[in-house]
Motif scaffolding. Structure first.
Motif: not given
Length: 581
Positions: A384-404
């Motif tokens: 799913x990481x490549x899908x986050x890149x395709x849907x421009x959700x990678x920044x949001x995913x990065x922020x979630x990982x950092x917050x967690x």
């Protein structure tokens, strides 16, 4: 005589029907007839098998075999040919065009040559009666031929070249696809269309900045894209319209919509006066065989895929008549990932220990994301990481990982389980506006020292191309965050990063580490790399350590830390606490 490549290209162009071009050529042959006082005139082009009359005046022949073409003598000798009376020339006395239509009794022809000297056709005058043709008239015919060649050069340059960049244009792409179709080319090929700047945005830029900066921007884009994409021999790059480009390549080429999206991610362009513009490219691709699809169909499919990518706000899409099962799954995951990021449902982190090879004790953790999906079960990042890149959700995913990760550090703050956690960060995150300030604020709010959160650089090659990302890294390093480089040793260019990216820790690529125990060459390479990195005062970590032989070799080579299944798989927090106990 063998035809040069440039000559072959020009002949292909001339053979293609172009009504406007042929109309101008008709004026030239009329002029030749009138100036030289010979009733018939024509321009012809010859390929390996045939002769084609492209424009004529009072000359009925339209095509013939090359063997029967009198013009072939001109082409093959690359010199003027004058036959005052064909009935007196042994070569032509029994020629079908002398004994029958078009009843050629007189012939004078000169070769049409490009600037590089390639013969692309002939200019000829003929009559059904013999003529004396003076040297002055031959000179005049040569001059007219030069004018025709100059016209064709200018016509093709203006017709098939983008005037701003000098690159092949939309019409050239159509023509190239048409040539492939006419040749019945059955090779599987791909066409990728890239949109970097749409017309509404271009208009707004022109209105606010003026035409000159926008023109400069478009020119820079046309220069930057081929360099960034690293085109190979045989790959064709076209300018289709303002801010829109195309790539034509074989199916085996690495160039694809996904590859383009990866290479152009985070691209910026200079608009002058110290201003840069962040671009959000979208690309669409189609696979095709020119022998079974028309140029219009091929371009339409790639364009449709590109427009669909824009509509869905994803970087890249391939054309498809019907979604495959995998595509349906990925579209479903794209939507579900957006929901998961908003609510956190199903996403969680696991932590893999990093072990000091001198003491054998854990000295840090790497945070790795997992997703427990309601329909597809446990998903690794590769799903799913490549899908986050395709849907421009990678920044949001990065922020979630950092917050967690910060939240977990805060929970462990007053326990003996507290260890520094490293998170993976992409190049676009480091260059993102406000990223550094927000990260510092989160650590301050949690009451955590900065050294407890390490940042592991992914896509280091892109970092080097982005001054804003390097600036962000320098700021974070100055604030006490540790910076590490992932997958060192997986490419020859990695060594360049060491002096250009502010780093503390280097992680050896698992593909190199996994071969140390069995491959003597890999052992030598690993030993040399570790020795060099230690000389440069980097902390060296080996990932993917799975057996004692590899571990012993790494200790011998002077490696500082290791992680891998030999010590522990990635663990949930409760499992890690039990492992550390």
């Amino acid at each position: 005589m063998a035809q040069s490549h440039s000559g072959e290209e020009e002949i292909k162009r001339l053979k293609t029907f172009d009504a406007e071009r042929e109309k101008v050529l008709k004026h030239f042959v009329l002029l030749a007839s009138q100036v030289l006082d010979i009733p018939s005139a024509f321009v012809s082009v010859l390929d390996e098998h045939n002769q084609y009359i492209k424009a004529s005046h009072r000359f009925t022949l339209e095509t013939s075999s090359r063997k029967d073409a009198i013009c072939r003598y001109v082409v093959e000798s690359e010199a003027a040919l004058v036959i005052s009376d064909t009935s007196l020339d042994a070569r032509f006395v029994n020629h079908p065009f002398v004994l029958g239509s078009p009843w050629i009794r007189f012939y004078a022809g000169i070769p049409l040559k490009t600037l590089c000297g390639a013969v692309i056709g002939t200019l000829c005058v003929t009559d059904t009666e013999p003529h004396v043709f003076s040297t002055d008239k031959v000179t005049t015919l040569v001059i007219l031929g030069g004018l025709i060649t100059a016209f064709l050069t200018a016509w093709h340059a203006s017709g098939f070249t983008d005037p701003l960049t000098g690159l092949p244009n939309h019409r050239r792409l159509e023509r190239d696809l048409l040539f492939l179709r006419q040749a019945q080319d059955a090779t599987l090929r791909k066409l990728v269309i890239i949109e970097c700047l749409d017309m509404p945005r271009t208009f707004e830029l022109a209105r606010s900045l003026g035409i000159e900066p926008v023109t400069s921007l478009l020119h820079d884009l046309a220069t930057l894209l081929p360099l960034r994409l690293r085109l190979s021999t045989g790959d064709m790059f076209y300018v289709l319209s303002t801010g829109r480009f195309a790539l034509l390549a074989s199916e085996t080429s690495r160039l694809s919509a996904a590859y383009v999206a990866g290479k152009l991610e985070g691209i910026t362009a200079d608009v002058g006066e110290g201003l840069s513009l962040s671009l959000t490219p979208h690309s669409g691709e189609t696979l095709f065989r020119a022998s079974v699809q028309t140029p219009a169909e091929v371009i339409s499919q790639a364009m449709l895929a590109m427009h669909e990518a824009v509509s869905l706000n994803v970087p890249a899409l391939s054309f498809h008549h019907a979604l495959s099962a995998q595509q349906k799954k990925e579209l479903s995951l794209m939507n579900d990932l957006a929901l998961a990021l908003r609510g956190g449902e199903g996403l969680y982190l696991v932590y893999q220990p990093k072990i000091c090879l001198q003491t054998g004790k854990p000295v840090g953790l790497e945070a790795l994301i997992r997703w427990k999906h309601g329909d597809y079960g446990e998903l690794l990042p590769s799903a799913f990481i490549h899908l986050a890149g395709q849907t421009r959700q990678l920044p949001a995913l990065t922020e979630w990982v950092i917050a967690e990760s910060i939240a977990q550090l805060k929970r462990w703050k007053q326990t003996r389980f507290l260890l520094p956690i490293t998170v993976n960060i992409s190049g676009q995150d480091f260059s993102r506006h406000g990223f550094v300030e927000k990260l510092i604020a989160c650590m301050t709010e949690a009451g955590l020292p900065h050294y407890l959160l390490g940042l592991e650089c992914l896509e280091t090659e892109k970092l080097l191309e982005c001054p804003a990302a390097i600036k962000g890294l320098l700021a974070l390093k100055a604030e006490g965050f540790s910076i590490s480089l992932d997958d060192f040793g997986s490419g020859y260019s990695n060594i360049n990063y060491l002096s250009k990216v502010p780093l503390d820790i280097i992680k050896l690529d698992r593909s190199l580490v996994s071969r140390i125990a069995t491959d003597p060459t890999s052992r030598i390479i690993a030993r040399s790399i570790i020795s060099m990195l230690k000389e440069l005062n980097f902390v060296v970590i080996a990932e993917g350590v799975e057996d004692v032989q590899t571990l012993q070799a790494l200790k011998t080579f002077g490696c500082d830390q290791a992680q891998g299944f030999f010590y522990s798989r990635p663990l949930k927090p409760a499992e890690l606490e039990a492992w550390l106990h």
